[in-house]
Design a protein around this motif. Structure first.
Motif, PDB file in Angstrom:
ATOM      1  N   ARG A 190     -13.007   7.750  -6.306  1.00  0.00           N
ATOM      2  CA  ARG A 190     -13.356   8.168  -4.900  1.00  0.00           C
ATOM      3  C   ARG A 190     -14.699   7.470  -4.619  1.00  0.00           C
ATOM      4  O   ARG A 190     -14.910   7.369  -3.025  1.00  0.00           O
ATOM      5  CB  ARG A 190     -13.976   9.503  -5.113  1.00  0.00           C
ATOM      6  CG  ARG A 190     -15.056   9.991  -5.951  1.00  0.00           C
ATOM      7  CD  ARG A 190     -15.466  11.393  -6.323  1.00  0.00           C
ATOM      8  NE  ARG A 190     -16.635  11.495  -7.021  1.00  0.00           N
ATOM      9  CZ  ARG A 190     -16.497  11.560  -8.381  1.00  0.00           C
ATOM     10  NH1 ARG A 190     -15.366  11.503  -8.917  1.00  0.00           N
ATOM     11  NH2 ARG A 190     -17.431  11.863  -9.235  1.00  0.00           N
ATOM     12  N   ASN A 191     -15.214   6.491  -5.199  1.00  0.00           N
ATOM     13  CA  ASN A 191     -16.393   5.970  -4.872  1.00  0.00           C
ATOM     14  C   ASN A 191     -15.832   4.207  -5.045  1.00  0.00           C
ATOM     15  O   ASN A 191     -16.932   3.351  -4.854  1.00  0.00           O
ATOM     16  CB  ASN A 191     -17.631   5.966  -5.845  1.00  0.00           C
ATOM     17  CG  ASN A 191     -18.153   7.221  -5.680  1.00  0.00           C
ATOM     18  OD1 ASN A 191     -18.127   8.118  -6.860  1.00  0.00           O
ATOM     19  ND2 ASN A 191     -18.678   7.662  -4.540  1.00  0.00           N
ATOM     20  N   LEU A 192     -14.741   4.021  -4.688  1.00  0.00           N
ATOM     21  CA  LEU A 192     -14.202   2.586  -4.387  1.00  0.00           C
ATOM     22  C   LEU A 192     -13.457   2.601  -3.006  1.00  0.00           C
ATOM     23  O   LEU A 192     -12.835   3.549  -2.847  1.00  0.00           O
ATOM     24  CB  LEU A 192     -13.183   2.135  -5.434  1.00  0.00           C
ATOM     25  CG  LEU A 192     -13.871   2.140  -6.919  1.00  0.00           C
ATOM     26  CD1 LEU A 192     -12.673   1.584  -7.962  1.00  0.00           C
ATOM     27  CD2 LEU A 192     -14.975   1.167  -7.085  1.00  0.00           C
ATOM     28  N   VAL A 193     -13.629   1.579  -2.194  1.00  0.00           N
ATOM     29  CA  VAL A 193     -12.822   1.424  -1.168  1.00  0.00           C
ATOM     30  C   VAL A 193     -11.325   0.982  -1.410  1.00  0.00           C
ATOM     31  O   VAL A 193     -10.981   0.317  -2.306  1.00  0.00           O
ATOM     32  CB  VAL A 193     -13.420  -0.004  -0.412  1.00  0.00           C
ATOM     33  CG1 VAL A 193     -12.575  -0.198   0.645  1.00  0.00           C
ATOM     34  CG2 VAL A 193     -14.538   0.383  -0.046  1.00  0.00           C
ATOM     35  N   GLN A 194     -10.448   2.170  -0.869  1.00  0.00           N
ATOM     36  CA  GLN A 194      -9.009   1.917  -1.272  1.00  0.00           C
ATOM     37  C   GLN A 194      -8.271   0.807  -0.381  1.00  0.00           C
ATOM     38  O   GLN A 194      -8.664   0.700   0.823  1.00  0.00           O
ATOM     39  CB  GLN A 194      -8.609   3.145  -1.067  1.00  0.00           C
ATOM     40  CG  GLN A 194      -7.110   3.228  -1.500  1.00  0.00           C
ATOM     41  CD  GLN A 194      -7.294   3.200  -2.964  1.00  0.00           C
ATOM     42  OE1 GLN A 194      -7.887   3.972  -3.496  1.00  0.00           O
ATOM     43  NE2 GLN A 194      -6.204   2.562  -3.460  1.00  0.00           N
ATOM     44  N   ILE A 195      -7.662  -0.033  -1.057  1.00  0.00           N
ATOM     45  CA  ILE A 195      -6.817  -0.982  -0.260  1.00  0.00           C
ATOM     46  C   ILE A 195      -5.307  -0.523  -0.001  1.00  0.00           C
ATOM     47  O   ILE A 195      -4.738   0.325  -0.765  1.00  0.00           O
ATOM     48  CB  ILE A 195      -6.673  -2.286  -0.909  1.00  0.00           C
ATOM     49  CG1 ILE A 195      -5.799  -3.332  -0.171  1.00  0.00           C
ATOM     50  CG2 ILE A 195      -5.875  -1.946  -2.515  1.00  0.00           C
ATOM     51  CD1 ILE A 195      -6.145  -4.766  -1.242  1.00  0.00           C
ATOM     52  N   ILE A 196      -5.166  -0.436   1.438  1.00  0.00           N
ATOM     53  CA  ILE A 196      -3.678  -0.028   2.020  1.00  0.00           C
ATOM     54  C   ILE A 196      -2.706  -0.966   1.837  1.00  0.00           C
ATOM     55  O   ILE A 196      -1.599  -0.647   1.509  1.00  0.00           O
ATOM     56  CB  ILE A 196      -3.929   0.729   3.261  1.00  0.00           C
ATOM     57  CG1 ILE A 196      -5.104   1.783   3.110  1.00  0.00           C
ATOM     58  CG2 ILE A 196      -2.807   1.262   3.854  1.00  0.00           C
ATOM     59  CD1 ILE A 196      -5.470   2.222   4.596  1.00  0.00           C
ATOM     60  N   GLY A 197      -2.881  -2.149   2.119  1.00  0.00           N
ATOM     61  CA  GLY A 197      -1.741  -3.094   2.134  1.00  0.00           C
ATOM     62  C   GLY A 197      -2.112  -4.530   2.292  1.00  0.00           C
ATOM     63  O   GLY A 197      -3.530  -4.640   2.457  1.00  0.00           O
ATOM     64  N   TRP A 198      -1.226  -5.522   2.486  1.00  0.00           N
ATOM     65  CA  TRP A 198      -1.430  -6.949   2.600  1.00  0.00           C
ATOM     66  C   TRP A 198      -0.533  -7.398   3.136  1.00  0.00           C
ATOM     67  O   TRP A 198       0.564  -6.887   3.592  1.00  0.00           O
ATOM     68  CB  TRP A 198      -1.811  -7.383   0.929  1.00  0.00           C
ATOM     69  CG  TRP A 198      -0.560  -6.992   0.291  1.00  0.00           C
ATOM     70  CD1 TRP A 198      -0.466  -5.751  -0.719  1.00  0.00           C
ATOM     71  CD2 TRP A 198       0.578  -7.650  -0.090  1.00  0.00           C
ATOM     72  NE1 TRP A 198       0.837  -5.682  -1.182  1.00  0.00           N
ATOM     73  CE2 TRP A 198       1.661  -6.868  -0.802  1.00  0.00           C
ATOM     74  CE3 TRP A 198       1.340  -8.885   0.366  1.00  0.00           C
ATOM     75  CZ2 TRP A 198       2.898  -7.284  -1.313  1.00  0.00           C
ATOM     76  CZ3 TRP A 198       2.579  -9.245   0.093  1.00  0.00           C
ATOM     77  CH2 TRP A 198       3.388  -8.212  -0.885  1.00  0.00           C
ATOM     78  N   CYS A 199      -0.793  -8.868   3.794  1.00  0.00           N
ATOM     79  CA  CYS A 199       0.179  -9.644   4.014  1.00  0.00           C
ATOM     80  C   CYS A 199      -0.020 -11.174   4.154  1.00  0.00           C
ATOM     81  O   CYS A 199      -1.448 -11.580   4.321  1.00  0.00           O
ATOM     82  CB  CYS A 199       0.148  -9.367   5.773  1.00  0.00           C
ATOM     83  SG  CYS A 199       1.059 -10.525   6.828  1.00  0.00           S
ATOM     84  N   HIS A 200       0.909 -12.085   3.756  1.00  0.00           N
ATOM     85  CA  HIS A 200       0.555 -13.157   3.920  1.00  0.00           C
ATOM     86  C   HIS A 200       1.914 -13.753   4.352  1.00  0.00           C
ATOM     87  O   HIS A 200       2.827 -13.695   3.794  1.00  0.00           O
ATOM     88  CB  HIS A 200       0.393 -13.858   2.387  1.00  0.00           C
ATOM     89  CG  HIS A 200       1.065 -13.462   1.279  1.00  0.00           C
ATOM     90  ND1 HIS A 200       0.973 -12.552   0.330  1.00  0.00           N
ATOM     91  CD2 HIS A 200       2.168 -14.004   0.828  1.00  0.00           C
ATOM     92  CE1 HIS A 200       1.689 -12.338  -0.541  1.00  0.00           C
ATOM     93  NE2 HIS A 200       2.713 -13.428  -0.387  1.00  0.00           N
ATOM     94  N   ALA A 201       1.656 -14.314   5.454  1.00  0.00           N
ATOM     95  CA  ALA A 201       2.806 -14.995   6.281  1.00  0.00           C
ATOM     96  C   ALA A 201       2.353 -16.324   6.800  1.00  0.00           C
ATOM     97  O   ALA A 201       1.516 -15.986   7.861  1.00  0.00           O
ATOM     98  CB  ALA A 201       3.281 -13.935   7.234  1.00  0.00           C
ATOM     99  N   GLY A 202       2.897 -17.426   6.871  1.00  0.00           N
ATOM    100  CA  GLY A 202       2.518 -18.726   7.589  1.00  0.00           C
ATOM    101  C   GLY A 202       1.228 -18.964   7.159  1.00  0.00           C
ATOM    102  O   GLY A 202       0.889 -19.105   5.918  1.00  0.00           O
ATOM    103  N   CYS A 203       0.532 -19.061   7.936  1.00  0.00           N
ATOM    104  CA  CYS A 203      -0.984 -19.449   7.789  1.00  0.00           C
ATOM    105  C   CYS A 203      -2.080 -18.252   7.629  1.00  0.00           C
ATOM    106  O   CYS A 203      -3.267 -18.352   7.693  1.00  0.00           O
ATOM    107  CB  CYS A 203      -1.611 -20.386   8.775  1.00  0.00           C
ATOM    108  SG  CYS A 203      -0.635 -21.839   8.850  1.00  0.00           S
ATOM    109  N   GLU A 204      -1.476 -17.195   7.657  1.00  0.00           N
ATOM    110  CA  GLU A 204      -2.281 -15.945   7.641  1.00  0.00           C
ATOM    111  C   GLU A 204      -2.340 -15.074   6.111  1.00  0.00           C
ATOM    112  O   GLU A 204      -1.337 -14.988   5.608  1.00  0.00           O
ATOM    113  CB  GLU A 204      -1.831 -14.830   8.572  1.00  0.00           C
ATOM    114  CG  GLU A 204      -2.033 -15.293   9.708  1.00  0.00           C
ATOM    115  CD  GLU A 204      -3.411 -15.576  10.438  1.00  0.00           C
ATOM    116  OE1 GLU A 204      -4.316 -14.864   9.750  1.00  0.00           O
ATOM    117  OE2 GLU A 204      -3.544 -16.132  11.568  1.00  0.00           O
ATOM    118  N   LEU A 205      -3.546 -14.956   5.774  1.00  0.00           N
ATOM    119  CA  LEU A 205      -3.715 -13.851   4.512  1.00  0.00           C
ATOM    120  C   LEU A 205      -4.570 -12.763   4.895  1.00  0.00           C
ATOM    121  O   LEU A 205      -5.648 -12.960   5.365  1.00  0.00           O
ATOM    122  CB  LEU A 205      -4.573 -14.612   3.307  1.00  0.00           C
ATOM    123  CG  LEU A 205      -3.851 -15.923   2.928  1.00  0.00           C
ATOM    124  CD1 LEU A 205      -4.768 -16.498   1.881  1.00  0.00           C
ATOM    125  CD2 LEU A 205      -2.543 -15.453   2.155  1.00  0.00           C
TER     126      LEU A 205
END
Length: 334
Positions: free
Chosen positions: A81-96
């Motif tokens: 409960r005291n950690l920021v939750q990661i929901i998702g990710w994306c790496h496509a082309g030049c983007e992270l």
């Protein structure tokens, strides 16, 4: 890396078009701030009907790519409960891109040093316990030991009720519980780094505890980790508080903006535990469990306080921008 991410559980992979639409094509109006390796935007995911924070990592930076991978590999497996939750990710082309739950009240440092509002003691004390609870989970209660390596007030995020959530795991490392040290490249933030790390390059639970101690002192005193004396010389916050403790006046270190409106026992414990954690001899620091037990009033204060002493290496000074806020880009040591 993509195959490894796909095998994980928890966060999902987003299409770039989804995240671009959520942020009005990453418009300046949606920008929340600038991190060490890229900007952060506020977005709304129509499919999930939630607001999120989207971090855009510079793919041109080798360190940026490493931090992106570390975030997904480490924080995606953690649940607290005291950690920021990661929901998702994306790496496509030049983007992270990394997608997190949105923290409506931003980072702790913005509230500690706000010119308009005072962060009152009940909120500060709850934040202290929240950070301690998160670090206890990372060091001792999860299946592996997680070394955060960059604990500081700008990495403590606040939800709508001002509950603390530790974030930014770009420098984090996983180690086995029976393995004490992790030798790696020098990394962290000036002013919060364990001085011994600047000499050995070895991260450990003890170095995280040092950073935690500095954060405790910062929360209680309302001061940056390093400040200037009247004669212009610089002094670390731990040394300033240690001087007052030696004179029997440790409560004089409390943030004057609180105007004495705090619980005396709670304030004393936050200050003393902060000093205990930030002493320069790693062997004399408490474990995070010992520190949290004292903060929760479940254990007594230490009978003797280890001296703060002098830094093992050069005293690291944080850089500040024109607004007085710490600058992540100049503070990172890689």
């Amino acid at each position: 890396m993509e195959d490894e991410f796909r095998q994980g559980t928890g966060p999902r992979r987003f299409r770039y078009s989804e995240l671009a639409a959520a942020t009005d094509n990453f418009s300046e109006a949606k920008k929340l701030g600038e991190g060490g390796f890229g900007p952060v935007y506020r977005g709304f995911l129509k499919g999930m009907k939630i607001e999120v924070a989207i971090k855009r990592v510079s793919k041109g930076s080798k360190q940026g790519r490493k931090e992106y991978a570390s975030e997904v590999r480490v924080i995606s497996r953690l649940r607290h409960r005291n950690l920021v939750q990661i929901i998702g990710w994306c790496h496509a082309g030049c983007e992270l891109l990394l997608v997190y739950e949105l923290m409506p009240n931003g980072s702790l440092d913005l509230h500690l040093y706000s010119a308009d509002n005072v962060l009152w003691w009940p909120d500060r004390h709850r934040i202290v316990l929240g950070i301690g609870s998160a670090l206890l989970y990372l060091h001792q209660d999860w299946e592996q030991c997680v070394l955060h390596r960059d604990i500081k007030t700008s990495n403590v995020m606040l939800d709508v009720s001002f509950n603390a959530k530790l974030g930014d795991f770009g420098l984090a490392r996983l180690v086995d519980h029976d393995r004490g040290l992790h030798t790696t490249e020098l990394a962290g933030t000036l002013g919060y780094m364990d001085p011994e790390c600047t000499v050995t390059g070895r991260a450990s639970t003890e170095s995280d505890v040092y950073s935690f101690g500095v954060v405790l002192l910062e929360i209680a005193c309302g001061r940056r980790p390093t400040t200037a004396r009247p004669d212009g010389t610089l002094i670390h916050l731990a040394q300033r508080v240690s001087e007052l403790h030696g004179q029997g006046r440790i409560l004089d270190a409390a943030d004057p903006r609180l105007d004495g409106n705090f619980d005396l026992q709670e304030m004393e414990r936050v200050l003393v535990v902060g000093l205990w954690c930030a002493c320069h001899d790693q062997s004399l620091r408490p474990s995070i469990r010992q520190a949290v037990n004292v903060l929760r009033l479940e254990a007594p204060l230490p009978e003797r306080m280890p001296p703060v002493g002098q830094a093992a290496g050069p005293l690291l000074m944080p850089d500040f921008d024109s607004t007085g806020h710490s600058s992540s880009s100049t503070q990172q040591l890689i």
